[in-house]
Design a protein around this motif. Structure first.
Motif, PDB file in Angstrom:
ATOM      1  N   ALA A 133     -15.845  -7.380 -10.096  1.00  0.00           N
ATOM      2  CA  ALA A 133     -15.239  -7.749  -8.595  1.00  0.00           C
ATOM      3  C   ALA A 133     -13.913  -7.671  -8.111  1.00  0.00           C
ATOM      4  O   ALA A 133     -13.753  -7.396  -7.012  1.00  0.00           O
ATOM      5  N   VAL A 134     -13.160  -7.852  -9.073  1.00  0.00           N
ATOM      6  CA  VAL A 134     -11.510  -7.889  -8.719  1.00  0.00           C
ATOM      7  C   VAL A 134     -11.322  -6.155  -8.591  1.00  0.00           C
ATOM      8  O   VAL A 134     -10.622  -5.922  -7.419  1.00  0.00           O
ATOM      9  N   ARG A 135     -11.699  -5.314  -9.383  1.00  0.00           N
ATOM     10  CA  ARG A 135     -11.834  -3.689  -9.264  1.00  0.00           C
ATOM     11  C   ARG A 135     -12.444  -3.452  -7.806  1.00  0.00           C
ATOM     12  O   ARG A 135     -11.746  -2.802  -7.124  1.00  0.00           O
ATOM     13  N   ARG A 141      -9.938   0.049  -3.765  1.00  0.00           N
ATOM     14  CA  ARG A 141      -9.399   0.347  -2.456  1.00  0.00           C
ATOM     15  C   ARG A 141      -8.281   1.008  -2.106  1.00  0.00           C
ATOM     16  O   ARG A 141      -7.883   1.226  -1.101  1.00  0.00           O
ATOM     17  N   LEU A 142      -7.338   0.898  -3.113  1.00  0.00           N
ATOM     18  CA  LEU A 142      -5.905   1.209  -3.211  1.00  0.00           C
ATOM     19  C   LEU A 142      -5.731   2.485  -3.952  1.00  0.00           C
ATOM     20  O   LEU A 142      -6.373   2.922  -4.848  1.00  0.00           O
ATOM     21  N   ASP A 145      -0.257   4.717  -5.820  1.00  0.00           N
ATOM     22  CA  ASP A 145       1.071   4.170  -5.102  1.00  0.00           C
ATOM     23  C   ASP A 145       0.905   2.809  -4.484  1.00  0.00           C
ATOM     24  O   ASP A 145       1.836   2.126  -4.678  1.00  0.00           O
ATOM     25  N   GLN A 146      -0.101   2.526  -3.908  1.00  0.00           N
ATOM     26  CA  GLN A 146      -0.262   1.341  -3.018  1.00  0.00           C
ATOM     27  C   GLN A 146      -0.422   0.172  -4.420  1.00  0.00           C
ATOM     28  O   GLN A 146      -0.033  -0.820  -4.051  1.00  0.00           O
ATOM     29  N   VAL A 147      -1.112   0.376  -5.209  1.00  0.00           N
ATOM     30  CA  VAL A 147      -1.148  -0.372  -6.529  1.00  0.00           C
ATOM     31  C   VAL A 147       0.018  -0.762  -7.043  1.00  0.00           C
ATOM     32  O   VAL A 147       0.411  -2.146  -7.238  1.00  0.00           O
ATOM     33  N   LYS A 148       1.056   0.144  -7.068  1.00  0.00           N
ATOM     34  CA  LYS A 148       2.406   0.311  -7.575  1.00  0.00           C
ATOM     35  C   LYS A 148       3.042  -0.724  -6.696  1.00  0.00           C
ATOM     36  O   LYS A 148       3.847  -1.761  -7.096  1.00  0.00           O
ATOM     37  N   GLN A 149       2.824  -0.566  -5.356  1.00  0.00           N
ATOM     38  CA  GLN A 149       3.691  -1.089  -4.529  1.00  0.00           C
ATOM     39  C   GLN A 149       3.189  -2.705  -4.376  1.00  0.00           C
ATOM     40  O   GLN A 149       4.107  -3.499  -4.235  1.00  0.00           O
ATOM     41  N   LEU A 150       1.980  -3.007  -4.512  1.00  0.00           N
ATOM     42  CA  LEU A 150       1.604  -4.157  -4.494  1.00  0.00           C
ATOM     43  C   LEU A 150       2.012  -5.212  -5.664  1.00  0.00           C
ATOM     44  O   LEU A 150       2.379  -6.055  -5.438  1.00  0.00           O
ATOM     45  N   GLY A 151       2.065  -4.428  -6.942  1.00  0.00           N
ATOM     46  CA  GLY A 151       2.574  -4.959  -7.922  1.00  0.00           C
ATOM     47  C   GLY A 151       4.127  -5.133  -7.776  1.00  0.00           C
ATOM     48  O   GLY A 151       4.607  -6.581  -8.182  1.00  0.00           O
TER      49      GLY A 151
END
Length: 174
Positions: A133-135, A141-142, A145-151
């Protein structure tokens, strides 16, 4: 209210620094997304494990603690909840047989929460559905680069919201 920023802070007695149009849009989008995400995870865990997301988080924290035990005060701090809310949640988890309270060996006034074998089994069974569910809700969806930015963004936000010092009004101190 959506007025241009004056540059002064309401905390210093001046006019509030109202959000600009783009900030207002980002703020509302953030609220919308986080509320939907929490609801999505709660529904998945209720359906698959019969527990709300907050209880799952407590089980995870206990599963990662040495000997699956943690001081109640530390558990409240790590879960970012009030001691009262934690006490209520632990009572519910005890009713299911997933957690047990124990006296603290080093401090007779304190209590530990202990994740039982049954609680560990429930966590093991519910983890695959939860991570899916988290994934599905975030990482699929990201872009990388977006995952890194979100972090990076969430780390900066969290650091600013957890001031050091004993006077800070944080949930686990209430």
């Amino acid at each position: 209210m959506n007025t241009a920023s004056t540059g002064s802070d309401a905390g210093t007695g001046g006019e509030p620094r109202w959000l600009g149009d783009e900030e207002q849009c980002v703020w509302r989008s953030y609220l919308h997304a986080t509320r939907l995400l929490e609801d999505h995870l709660d529904r998945q865990l209720q359906r698959d494990a019969g527990m709300p997301h907050i209880y799952y988080g407590l089980l995870v924290l206990l599963s990662q603690a040495p000997r699956r035990r943690m001081r109640m005060t530390q558990l409240a701090k790590d879960a970012k909840i009030t001691r009262s809310r934690l006490s209520h949640a632990i009572a519910r988890l005890e009713q299911h047989g997933w957690v047990r309270r124990e006296e603290c060996d080093s401090d007779k006034r304190g209590q530990n929460a202990f994740l039982t074998d049954l609680g560990y089994e429930v966590l093991e069974r519910s983890a695959p559905g939860h991570v899916a569910a988290v994934r599905q809700a975030i990482f699929d969806r990201l872009t990388p680069d977006q995952v890194k930015q979100l972090g990076e963004i969430t780390r900066v936000m969290a650091e600013g919201l957890q001031p050091e010092g004993t006077g800070a009004d944080l949930p686990w101190r209430r």
